[in-house]
Design a protein around this motif. Structure first.
Motif, PDB file in Angstrom:
ATOM      1  N   VAL A   9       0.823  -1.206   0.000  1.00  0.00           N
ATOM      2  CA  VAL A   9       0.000   0.000   0.000  1.00  0.00           C
ATOM      3  C   VAL A   9       0.858   1.258   0.000  1.00  0.00           C
ATOM      4  O   VAL A   9       1.733   1.423   0.845  1.00  0.00           O
ATOM      5  CB  VAL A   9      -0.942   0.009   1.223  1.00  0.00           C
ATOM      6  CG1 VAL A   9      -1.788   1.266   1.242  1.00  0.00           C
ATOM      7  CG2 VAL A   9      -1.823  -1.237   1.218  1.00  0.00           C
ATOM      8  N   GLY A  14      -1.915   0.913  -4.734  1.00  0.00           N
ATOM      9  CA  GLY A  14      -1.320  -0.287  -4.163  1.00  0.00           C
ATOM     10  C   GLY A  14      -0.728  -1.128  -5.274  1.00  0.00           C
ATOM     11  O   GLY A  14      -1.305  -1.229  -6.358  1.00  0.00           O
ATOM     12  N   MET A  32      -6.173   3.603  -4.536  1.00  0.00           N
ATOM     13  CA  MET A  32      -6.669   3.512  -3.169  1.00  0.00           C
ATOM     14  C   MET A  32      -7.935   4.354  -3.001  1.00  0.00           C
ATOM     15  O   MET A  32      -8.029   5.230  -2.151  1.00  0.00           O
ATOM     16  CB  MET A  32      -5.594   3.973  -2.170  1.00  0.00           C
ATOM     17  CG  MET A  32      -4.452   3.006  -1.998  1.00  0.00           C
ATOM     18  SD  MET A  32      -4.967   1.559  -1.050  1.00  0.00           S
ATOM     19  CE  MET A  32      -4.858   0.285  -2.285  1.00  0.00           C
ATOM     20  N   SER A  58      -3.894   1.591   4.789  1.00  0.00           N
ATOM     21  CA  SER A  58      -4.598   0.311   4.777  1.00  0.00           C
ATOM     22  C   SER A  58      -6.002   0.455   5.353  1.00  0.00           C
ATOM     23  O   SER A  58      -6.854  -0.392   5.141  1.00  0.00           O
ATOM     24  CB  SER A  58      -3.801  -0.762   5.526  1.00  0.00           C
ATOM     25  OG  SER A  58      -3.555  -0.363   6.845  1.00  0.00           O
TER      26      SER A  58
END
Length: 68
Positions: A9, A14, A32, A58
């Motif tokens: 990430v 990512g 993302m 994340s």
């Protein structure tokens, strides 16, 4: 057949890799964003194992859920 998907990430994207049949292959980048992550989640199999780097971004993936 076991398939493991790893996601490194970064801030806005990512890097995705797939380990399958004893081979590792680069599967490209994923934005993302909620839309991109939801779309990616729809391509996963119920048997896939997904490993996501534990980093600040994340949480974007965690909010989407990818549960089946």
């Amino acid at each position: 057949m076991r398939r493991v998907i790893g996601i490194d990430v970064h801030r806005t994207f990512g890097e995705v890799v797939v380990w399958e049949d004893g081979r590792l292959r680069h599967a490209g980048r994923i934005d993302m964003t909620r839309t991109a992550l939801e779309g990616f989640g729809k391509t996963l199999l119920a048997s896939d194992e997904v490993v996501v780097e534990a980093t600040a971004n994340s949480m974007a993936r965690a909010r989407v859920g990818w549960r089946r």
